[in-house]
Design a protein around this motif. Structure first.
Motif, mmCIF file in Angstrom:
data_model
loop_
_atom_site.group_PDB
_atom_site.id
_atom_site.type_symbol
_atom_site.label_atom_id
_atom_site.label_comp_id
_atom_site.label_asym_id
_atom_site.label_seq_id
_atom_site.Cartn_x
_atom_site.Cartn_y
_atom_site.Cartn_z
ATOM 1 N N UNK A 8 18.304 0.786 -12.764
ATOM 2 C CA UNK A 8 18.327 1.978 -12.328
ATOM 3 C C UNK A 8 19.425 2.378 -12.598
ATOM 4 N N UNK A 9 20.272 2.116 -12.320
ATOM 5 C CA UNK A 9 22.153 2.635 -12.295
ATOM 6 C C UNK A 9 22.247 3.273 -14.239
ATOM 7 N N UNK A 10 21.701 1.656 -14.649
ATOM 8 C CA UNK A 10 22.427 1.891 -16.252
ATOM 9 C C UNK A 10 21.100 2.706 -16.975
ATOM 10 N N UNK A 11 20.279 3.195 -16.436
ATOM 11 C CA UNK A 11 19.420 4.488 -17.348
ATOM 12 C C UNK A 11 20.749 5.638 -16.375
ATOM 13 N N UNK A 12 20.575 5.639 -15.551
ATOM 14 C CA UNK A 12 20.787 7.315 -15.041
ATOM 15 C C UNK A 12 22.877 6.889 -15.909
ATOM 16 N N UNK A 13 23.217 5.837 -15.695
ATOM 17 C CA UNK A 13 24.651 5.774 -16.955
ATOM 18 C C UNK A 13 23.678 7.034 -18.074
ATOM 19 N N UNK A 14 23.450 6.076 -18.854
ATOM 20 C CA UNK A 14 22.488 6.637 -20.661
ATOM 21 C C UNK A 14 22.218 7.627 -20.500
ATOM 22 N N UNK A 15 21.529 8.619 -19.089
ATOM 23 C CA UNK A 15 21.362 9.905 -19.242
ATOM 24 C C UNK A 15 22.387 10.805 -19.018
ATOM 25 N N UNK A 16 23.020 10.338 -18.115
ATOM 26 C CA UNK A 16 24.890 10.793 -18.518
ATOM 27 C C UNK A 16 25.033 11.268 -19.788
ATOM 28 N N UNK A 17 25.437 10.439 -20.642
ATOM 29 C CA UNK A 17 26.330 10.420 -21.983
ATOM 30 C C UNK A 17 25.613 11.217 -22.977
ATOM 31 N N UNK A 18 23.699 11.850 -23.197
ATOM 32 C CA UNK A 18 23.619 12.930 -24.088
ATOM 33 C C UNK A 18 24.248 14.499 -22.669
ATOM 34 N N UNK A 19 23.895 14.249 -22.005
ATOM 35 C CA UNK A 19 24.608 16.029 -21.230
ATOM 36 C C UNK A 19 25.256 15.986 -20.757
ATOM 37 N N UNK A 20 26.292 15.531 -20.878
ATOM 38 C CA UNK A 20 27.783 15.499 -21.178
ATOM 39 C C UNK A 20 28.237 15.485 -22.636
ATOM 40 N N UNK A 21 28.014 15.009 -23.440
ATOM 41 C CA UNK A 21 28.331 14.633 -24.855
ATOM 42 C C UNK A 21 27.418 16.386 -25.253
ATOM 43 N N UNK A 22 26.701 16.622 -24.564
ATOM 44 C CA UNK A 22 26.336 18.280 -25.339
ATOM 45 C C UNK A 22 26.754 19.511 -24.729
#
Length: 135
Positions: free
Chosen positions: A9-23
């Motif tokens: 769950x932690x890794x999935x949340x981290x992965x979701x944060x990358x595209x949101x921040x890069x947008x």
């Protein structure tokens, strides 16, 4: 006994944060909201990877907050009072039943299996677990 948050769950949340921040940075317009959302997801994911979900000491189960020092403590008179109903945990005292606010899907799979086996008076290996040296 310590039960950690699920690393998956932690890794999935981290992965979701990358595209949101890069947008926020790569889009046509700089977006503070996207940047903050990405950072929040990243911090949230890191917390999942590093924090203890709940701890059992003696006759108490304490659920730590994901952020800060807050915790909820559930007292139980004996191991027999801890009962499992599917993915839910209850404390049974006489005719009273109190739900313990922990979710199996948020817990590390191995830690949850060890907790359940311990609460039911089995060894982790007897419950179908694998020896991992964390018990």
């Amino acid at each position: 006994m310590r039960v950690r948050y699920s690393k998956l769950v932690g890794v999935i949340i981290l992965i979701l944060g990358v595209p949101l921040g890069s947008l926020a940075v790569t889009g046509r317009q700089f977006s503070v909201v996207s940047l903050l959302t990405g950072v929040m997801f990243f911090v949230f994911g890191l917390s999942f990877l590093n924090r203890t979900y709940f701890r059992v000491d003696g006759d108490a189960l304490s659920v730590q907050a994901l952020f800060g020092q807050a915790e909820t403590i559930y007292q139980f008179p004996s191991l027999e009072a801890l009962q499992f109903d599917g993915r839910k945990v209850f404390i049974i005292q006489g005719h009273d039943q109190q739900r313990v606010r922990v979710a199996k899907w948020l817990a590390d799979r191995g830690d949850w299996a060890a907790f359940r086996a311990w609460a039911q008076g089995q060894s982790y290996l007897d419950a179908g677990g694998h020896s991992c040296g964390r018990h």
